[in-house]
Design an enzyme around this catalytic site. Sequence first.
Site, PDB file in Angstrom:
ATOM      1  CB  CYS A 109      23.700  92.823 -47.163  1.00 27.16           C
ATOM      2  SG  CYS A 109      24.563  91.869 -45.910  1.00 27.16           S
ATOM      3  CD  GLU A 113      19.285  89.239 -41.159  1.00 23.81           C
ATOM      4  OE1 GLU A 113      19.843  90.317 -41.469  1.00 23.81           O
ATOM      5  OE2 GLU A 113      19.087  88.896 -39.988  1.00 23.81           O
TER       6      GLU A 113
END
Length: 503
Positions: free
Chosen positions: A289, A255
């Site tokens: 993110c 990720e």
Amino acid sequence: MTGLADVFGRVGLRPVEYTGGTLPAISPIDGTEIGRLHETPVESVQTVVERARQAFIKWREVPAPRRGELVRLWGEELRAAKVDIGYIISVEVGKIIEEGLGEVQEAIDMADLAVGQSRQLFGRTIASERPGHRIMEQYHPLGPVVIITAFNFPVAVFAWNAALALVCGDPVIFKPSDKATLSGLAVFRSLERAMARFGADAPEGLAQIVIGRRDQGVALVESHDVPLVSATGSTAMGRDIGTRVAARFGKRILELGGNNAMIVTPEADLDMAQRAILFGAVGTAGQRCTSLRRLIVHRSVKDQLLESVTAAYKSIKIGNPILPGTLMGPLIDENAFNMLDRAIARATGEGGTVLTGGDRVLTDHLPGGFYVSPCIIDMPRQTSGMREETFAPLLYVLTYDGPVDEAIELQNDVPQGLSSCIFSRNMLEVERFVSVSGSDCGMANVNIGPNGAEIGGAFGGEKETGGDRESGSDAWKQYMRRTTNTINFSTALPLAQGINFGS
Ligand code: NAD
């Protein structure tokens, strides 16, 4: 930060654990040292893995719904400690209290999801081409799972992985970010309390924490006894971990960084878009993110939108994140500030015009913290600097003139592929955006911003974001190994594809 020792005490941290070590914990609020943690020696990492391997032999035999009971208890412990853990996140990472609490709530939601999942770890039954045969799939526990997390979500990302891994029958080894170890320890203690209440079915070594930096992470990643590494962090980290895990044929969930865009078309609700831009680009000081990094706006609505966005930017209350009313806290450290500074200089060198922000602020009140005014830069085209993730509140603006396809092309023309969104009330534009020739990201939203995902959907992105998914939907399958069983309940032995082998 008066009373911090009391908060640490309430979440189960003892002074001996957070004093006298080699790993400093620095609060980005004012740069003070709030702890000094003891690193796990790299040489003992293999012992940790071996303990997890032994725990696996017992844990995989515990029925999955019973494993779910452990995670249900964990959810209770998280609820009880929510305010304290949220506070520690704010102090250690610099998120405003509201977002610190939201992060713990995400962990609670994840525990609830995993409890339900513990009764639904099912495979399929498949029609066999042979008479008297049946084919079925089963999902079995996989083995120890290493969870390496980034500084910006020290609690939720551990929960995304650990809650599922535990119900799937896998022990967990947690390596929190060296910039958020106290938050990691706080959430880990809540899991330990749940294990203590759960009793003897939870074997020793079922959940372990490794404290340290890159070296401890590398040692874990390279262990052949770890079938799955779930790593959240920068693309550079993911490239290194991905290569190491692939070299030993391990599984990975990566990720990594994003470069998330919002397209605003002539038919958008500009008021909604403006509010989503604010939360997307300024929330968490741009350190998600999924933070909004690129605004791709149609020329016909650009001036109107930017006027309201820049006005809203100027009214943002920047300051100490634990004080009520603050909407934006500090950057994590000086490095983050320098990165932002360099990105702004590069963008202006590439022809960009700063519309607002980009300055260091609060140097008189909080000189040890790195606070900035959120920045918007109007760019003449998509430049090479824009193709990199700057983990800070920096929003680039690009203008398009043609149909929505032109905006989609700009949006997709970056190496990352995490999150994206469109603001439009025109169904042709919206459907185009979510279609096969639309956004190439793992997440493509309509009339909401790119950040703040719910745990029910699969979370993750394409291209340099890593290509993997975690959290909801069928992400649980990655924490298990699939076996296909063909069962013959006839007295004949027919071969597949009708092959006749000498009979
Ligand atoms: P980072 O890459 O510096 O560190 C992440 C973690 O990896 C830390 O625990 C670190 O100790 C460890 N690590 C670093 N290099 C390693 C290596 N070679 N081997 C093993 N472990 C290693 O990231 P960060 O600065 O903490 O976090 C910010 C980054 O994380 C941003 O790029 C952000 O986009 C990304 N992120 C992605 C997601 C997502 O779900 N896609 C979520 C949160 C953050």
